[in-house]
Scaffold this active site. Sequence first.
Site, short mmCIF file in Angstrom:
data_model
loop_
_atom_site.label_atom_id
_atom_site.label_comp_id
_atom_site.label_asym_id
_atom_site.label_seq_id
_atom_site.Cartn_x
_atom_site.Cartn_y
_atom_site.Cartn_z
N HIS A 122 -4.81 9.96 -1.70
CA HIS A 122 -5.07 11.22 -0.99
C HIS A 122 -4.87 12.32 -2.03
O HIS A 122 -3.73 12.62 -2.40
CB HIS A 122 -4.09 11.39 0.17
CG HIS A 122 -4.26 10.35 1.24
ND1 HIS A 122 -5.38 10.28 2.02
CD2 HIS A 122 -3.46 9.33 1.64
CE1 HIS A 122 -5.27 9.27 2.87
NE2 HIS A 122 -4.11 8.67 2.66
N ASP A 145 -9.41 10.32 -0.25
CA ASP A 145 -10.00 11.60 0.16
C ASP A 145 -9.50 12.65 -0.81
O ASP A 145 -8.43 12.50 -1.41
CB ASP A 145 -9.71 11.95 1.64
CG ASP A 145 -8.26 11.80 2.07
OD1 ASP A 145 -7.36 11.89 1.21
OD2 ASP A 145 -8.02 11.62 3.27
N ASN A 198 0.84 -1.20 0.00
CA ASN A 198 0.00 0.00 0.00
C ASN A 198 0.88 1.26 0.00
O ASN A 198 1.85 1.34 0.76
CB ASN A 198 -0.86 -0.03 1.28
CG ASN A 198 -1.95 1.01 1.30
OD1 ASN A 198 -2.72 1.12 0.34
ND2 ASN A 198 -2.04 1.77 2.38
O1 9MR Z 1 -5.49 9.06 9.69
C1 9MR Z 1 -4.39 8.63 10.44
C2 9MR Z 1 -4.12 9.58 11.58
O2 9MR Z 1 -5.18 9.53 12.53
C3 9MR Z 1 -2.80 9.28 12.25
O3 9MR Z 1 -2.50 10.27 13.19
C4 9MR Z 1 -1.70 9.18 11.21
C5 9MR Z 1 -0.40 8.82 11.88
O4 9MR Z 1 0.67 8.91 11.03
O5 9MR Z 1 -2.03 8.20 10.23
C6 9MR Z 1 -3.17 8.54 9.52
O6 9MR Z 1 -3.44 7.57 8.53
C7 9MR Z 1 -2.44 7.43 7.52
C8 9MR Z 1 -2.43 5.99 7.09
O7 9MR Z 1 -2.26 5.14 8.20
C9 9MR Z 1 -1.37 5.71 6.05
N1 9MR Z 1 -1.47 6.62 4.94
C10 9MR Z 1 -1.60 8.02 5.25
C11 9MR Z 1 -2.73 8.25 6.26
C12 9MR Z 1 -2.91 9.72 6.53
O8 9MR Z 1 -1.77 10.27 7.15
#
Ligand code: 9MR
Length: 459
Positions: A238, A267, A202
């Site tokens: 994203h 998103d 991923n």
């Molecule tokens: O949405 C997630 C957020 O709540 C966390 O703080 C963050 C930590 O790094 O990770 C975010 O999710 C991520 C996902 O696990 C991997 N791809 C990017 C996403 C957005 O940052």
Amino acid sequence: MKHRRVLRAAVTVAVTGALAAGMTMALTTSANAGTTLRASAAEKGRYFGAAVATGKLSTGAYTTILNREFNSVVAENEMKWDATEPQQGRFSYTGGDRLVSHAQANGMSVRGHALLWYQQEPGWAQNMSGSALRSAMINHVTQVATHFRGKIYAWDVVNEAFADGGSGGRRDSNLQRTGNDWIEAAFRAARVADPGAKLCYNDYNTDGINAKSTGIYNMVRDFKSRGVPIDCVGFQSHLGTSLASDYQANLQRFADLGVDVQITELDVMTGGNQANIYGAVTRACMNVSRCTGITTWGVRDCDSWRGSDNALLFDCNGNKKAAYTAVLNALNAGPAIPTDPPTDPPTDPPTDPPTDPPTDPPTVGCAASVSLNSWTGGFVASVKVTAGSAGTSGWNVGFTLPSGASVTNTWSATASGSTGTVRFANVNYNGRLGAGQVTEFGFQGTGSASGVTPTCTAS
Ligand code: 9MR
């Protein structure tokens, strides 16, 4: 009307059967077919998912939308390394288990995110390197995938391991510095731990044909050619205010390698183009027969990590946005996944022992074979036990390990000893085998196990 409803139900059931090969994936028929994201996606043999913060499951306004519109979930944070193994060897599954229960109660499949990621490593792992980290990382994959075994549709085994920019190469991290083979070692360990889950790589900034997506493409092609077990690639998506014109072509070139593709964290920046981009991404997935589903990274705008980007399909009051309608229309207009998709040749290296059981006279017995995944300083052994013609009510497999080798962790068997001659007995659920039936267990160790051969005795 009646005829139409019957036809829809039949299509959904047929498609569910195709998707469920290897595991149970709940796609329910619904009286709302065509009017919710989950029903429209299911009609086309796909899922529509959301990233969930489990703490919000007790918020009615949130859960109402989640249950009505989505038939797949992924934990936004609760299945990551820092959450599941906060201290080395101490595992915590509270949030992940809660999400799985919610999914099972509501006809949703679960994406697992993420077994290994250079971010959100627990502090103890951040301080590790070399063979100690390699060993800890494989243990993490094994333990977590074993815990959720049979409950996960697809695992992000490795997340975001490629560098941004033009190099097309790997991102530096303590995981990468354990050796370039860390990704394939992780996939092999995940396959042993949960053979029914699809195993995905991923990443983000892969929304078209570019240096980064091409680096990943080359890795997947290499894995497929060498039999490293990989089943799918996740495109996080994203997105900003435009979409690469070759977004769909990029998905298709991966699908053509013989892996599924999924949109895993969609998103999109708010603004005039948001609905158009959401629609275009959905159409691209629908046009690629191996694109099995779409996940948005949250439910409502206010749930999103992107804050004021208002990047999701529902506003903070839970109202459907124009982007929602664009996605729903694209799902309804798209083709279904063919109900009889081409099946891939098995990707795992051949490890089976000769399975012909002795035929005459029936004997109590068993055969064992081992496949080793080794690196400097450690190994994972995957062992297959095949029952003889009389079947087994229990089995015991012995190895004589070379000096310096030591077993540190065992799954689906109970080990006696850790060095020298080590024996592995069945656990209560896998001792009874019918004639010719196969079961698997595994163990991890330090040192080298090269050249070991198992002996099997049955009772
Ligand atoms: O949405 C997630 C957020 O709540 C966390 O703080 C963050 C930590 O790094 O990770 C975010 O999710 C991520 C996902 O696990 C991997 N791809 C990017 C996403 C957005 O940052």
